[in-house]
Design a protein around this motif. Structure first.
Motif, mmCIF file in Angstrom:
data_model
loop_
_atom_site.group_PDB
_atom_site.id
_atom_site.type_symbol
_atom_site.label_atom_id
_atom_site.label_comp_id
_atom_site.label_asym_id
_atom_site.label_seq_id
_atom_site.Cartn_x
_atom_site.Cartn_y
_atom_site.Cartn_z
ATOM 1 N N ILE A 11 0.832 -1.196 0.000
ATOM 2 C CA ILE A 11 0.000 0.000 0.000
ATOM 3 C C ILE A 11 0.873 1.255 0.000
ATOM 4 O O ILE A 11 0.689 2.142 -0.815
ATOM 5 N N MET A 12 1.815 1.347 0.896
ATOM 6 C CA MET A 12 2.693 2.512 0.974
ATOM 7 C C MET A 12 3.965 2.205 0.212
ATOM 8 O O MET A 12 4.756 1.374 0.613
ATOM 9 N N ARG A 13 4.158 2.851 -0.902
ATOM 10 C CA ARG A 13 5.342 2.623 -1.709
ATOM 11 C C ARG A 13 6.400 3.651 -1.312
ATOM 12 O O ARG A 13 6.320 4.820 -1.668
ATOM 13 N N TRP A 14 7.370 3.195 -0.570
ATOM 14 C CA TRP A 14 8.414 4.092 -0.079
ATOM 15 C C TRP A 14 9.315 4.589 -1.203
ATOM 16 O O TRP A 14 9.906 5.653 -1.099
ATOM 17 N N SER A 15 9.404 3.844 -2.283
ATOM 18 C CA SER A 15 10.173 4.299 -3.439
ATOM 19 C C SER A 15 9.554 5.561 -4.019
ATOM 20 O O SER A 15 10.256 6.482 -4.423
ATOM 21 N N PHE A 16 8.234 5.597 -4.056
ATOM 22 C CA PHE A 16 7.520 6.785 -4.536
ATOM 23 C C PHE A 16 7.767 7.969 -3.609
ATOM 24 O O PHE A 16 8.045 9.085 -4.054
ATOM 25 N N VAL A 17 7.697 7.727 -2.307
ATOM 26 C CA VAL A 17 7.955 8.788 -1.326
ATOM 27 C C VAL A 17 9.395 9.284 -1.451
ATOM 28 O O VAL A 17 9.650 10.497 -1.423
ATOM 29 N N LEU A 18 10.332 8.363 -1.624
ATOM 30 C CA LEU A 18 11.733 8.735 -1.769
ATOM 31 C C LEU A 18 11.954 9.566 -3.027
ATOM 32 O O LEU A 18 12.677 10.574 -2.996
ATOM 33 N N THR A 19 11.321 9.186 -4.121
ATOM 34 C CA THR A 19 11.467 9.945 -5.366
ATOM 35 C C THR A 19 10.989 11.379 -5.188
ATOM 36 O O THR A 19 11.678 12.332 -5.581
ATOM 37 N N TRP A 20 9.849 11.565 -4.581
ATOM 38 C CA TRP A 20 9.332 12.929 -4.416
ATOM 39 C C TRP A 20 10.088 13.706 -3.354
ATOM 40 O O TRP A 20 10.244 14.925 -3.462
ATOM 41 N N PHE A 21 10.575 13.039 -2.332
ATOM 42 C CA PHE A 21 11.420 13.728 -1.356
ATOM 43 C C PHE A 21 12.698 14.217 -2.025
ATOM 44 O O PHE A 21 13.147 15.343 -1.784
ATOM 45 N N MET A 22 13.280 13.374 -2.883
ATOM 46 C CA MET A 22 14.487 13.774 -3.596
ATOM 47 C C MET A 22 14.213 14.940 -4.542
ATOM 48 O O MET A 22 15.049 15.829 -4.710
ATOM 49 N N ARG A 23 13.054 14.985 -5.129
ATOM 50 C CA ARG A 23 12.727 16.096 -6.039
ATOM 51 C C ARG A 23 12.498 17.397 -5.283
ATOM 52 O O ARG A 23 12.875 18.468 -5.762
ATOM 53 N N VAL A 24 11.918 17.318 -4.106
ATOM 54 C CA VAL A 24 11.781 18.529 -3.285
ATOM 55 C C VAL A 24 13.163 19.023 -2.856
ATOM 56 O O VAL A 24 13.449 20.226 -2.897
ATOM 57 N N LEU A 25 14.025 18.085 -2.464
ATOM 58 C CA LEU A 25 15.401 18.455 -2.131
ATOM 59 C C LEU A 25 16.111 19.062 -3.334
ATOM 60 O O LEU A 25 16.902 20.001 -3.190
ATOM 61 N N ALA A 26 15.841 18.539 -4.519
ATOM 62 C CA ALA A 26 16.467 19.073 -5.731
ATOM 63 C C ALA A 26 16.094 20.532 -5.937
ATOM 64 O O ALA A 26 16.956 21.354 -6.276
ATOM 65 N N ILE A 27 14.849 20.879 -5.710
ATOM 66 C CA ILE A 27 14.419 22.274 -5.860
ATOM 67 C C ILE A 27 15.131 23.150 -4.841
ATOM 68 O O ILE A 27 15.620 24.241 -5.167
ATOM 69 N N LEU A 28 15.222 22.675 -3.602
ATOM 70 C CA LEU A 28 15.930 23.447 -2.577
ATOM 71 C C LEU A 28 17.404 23.618 -2.930
ATOM 72 O O LEU A 28 17.982 24.695 -2.754
ATOM 73 N N TRP A 29 18.028 22.562 -3.452
ATOM 74 C CA TRP A 29 19.459 22.638 -3.767
ATOM 75 C C TRP A 29 19.734 23.423 -5.041
ATOM 76 O O TRP A 29 20.804 24.006 -5.184
ATOM 77 N N ILE A 30 18.770 23.492 -5.948
ATOM 78 C CA ILE A 30 18.918 24.396 -7.095
ATOM 79 C C ILE A 30 18.943 25.833 -6.594
ATOM 80 O O ILE A 30 19.783 26.641 -7.027
#
Length: 153
Positions: free
Chosen positions: A31-50
């Motif tokens: 039910i909870m796909r942690w890979s999906f959560v990790l992908t979106w967490f990494m993308r939020v971090l990407a925006i912050l690091w840009i």
């Protein structure tokens, strides 16, 4: 061109190969796909690091400071700003792609910031709130990465 029986086995092996990119891996049935959560967490971090990398470039180009102030600073300060201008944007690209090397580059960038803030506070700003925020991001990233790795087993 001649075909032999080994091509079908190599094609099957290519399909079974786990990609470096998280979103290309097989989808688990939980039910909870942690890979999906990790992908979106990494993308939020990407925006912050840009934003962090572009702010370093703004210092170099004199956008927020008077022109010539960057050149007047010490060589250590200049090298540090240039280092973060490069590594933050490289890490942001890797994070946005949700690849393993992006996470490693981001950890390198954030640990570099924390170490330089501890030993050279005049060059790299590292208030208590900044350090706490960065340590929280590291803990959340490692936790979600661990949960995603457990999910794939």
């Amino acid at each position: 061109m001649f075909r032999n029986g080994n091509q079908s086995t190599s094609a099957q092996a290519a399909r079974e190969y786990l990609s470096d990119r998280i979103e290309e891996r097989p989808v688990p049935t939980s039910i909870m796909r942690w890979s999906f959560v990790l992908t979106w967490f990494m993308r939020v971090l990407a925006i912050l690091w840009i934003m962090k990398g572009l702010s370093a470039w703004a210092v170099i180009l004199g956008i927020w400071t008077p022109v010539g102030q960057f050149e007047g600073r010490s060589t250590g300060y200049q090298a540090t700003i240039i280092y973060f201008a490069l590594i933050d944007l490289i890490a942001a690209v890797g994070l946005w792609m949700a690849s393993t090397w992006g996470g490693v580059m981001w950890l390198l960038a954030i640990m570099s910031h924390l170490i330089l803030a501890a030993f050279f506070p005049g060059i790299v700003s590292g208030g208590v709130m900044t350090v706490a925020f960065f340590l929280t991001l590291i803990a959340v990233y490692l936790g979600i990465s661990w949960l995603a790795a457990q999910e794939n087993r």
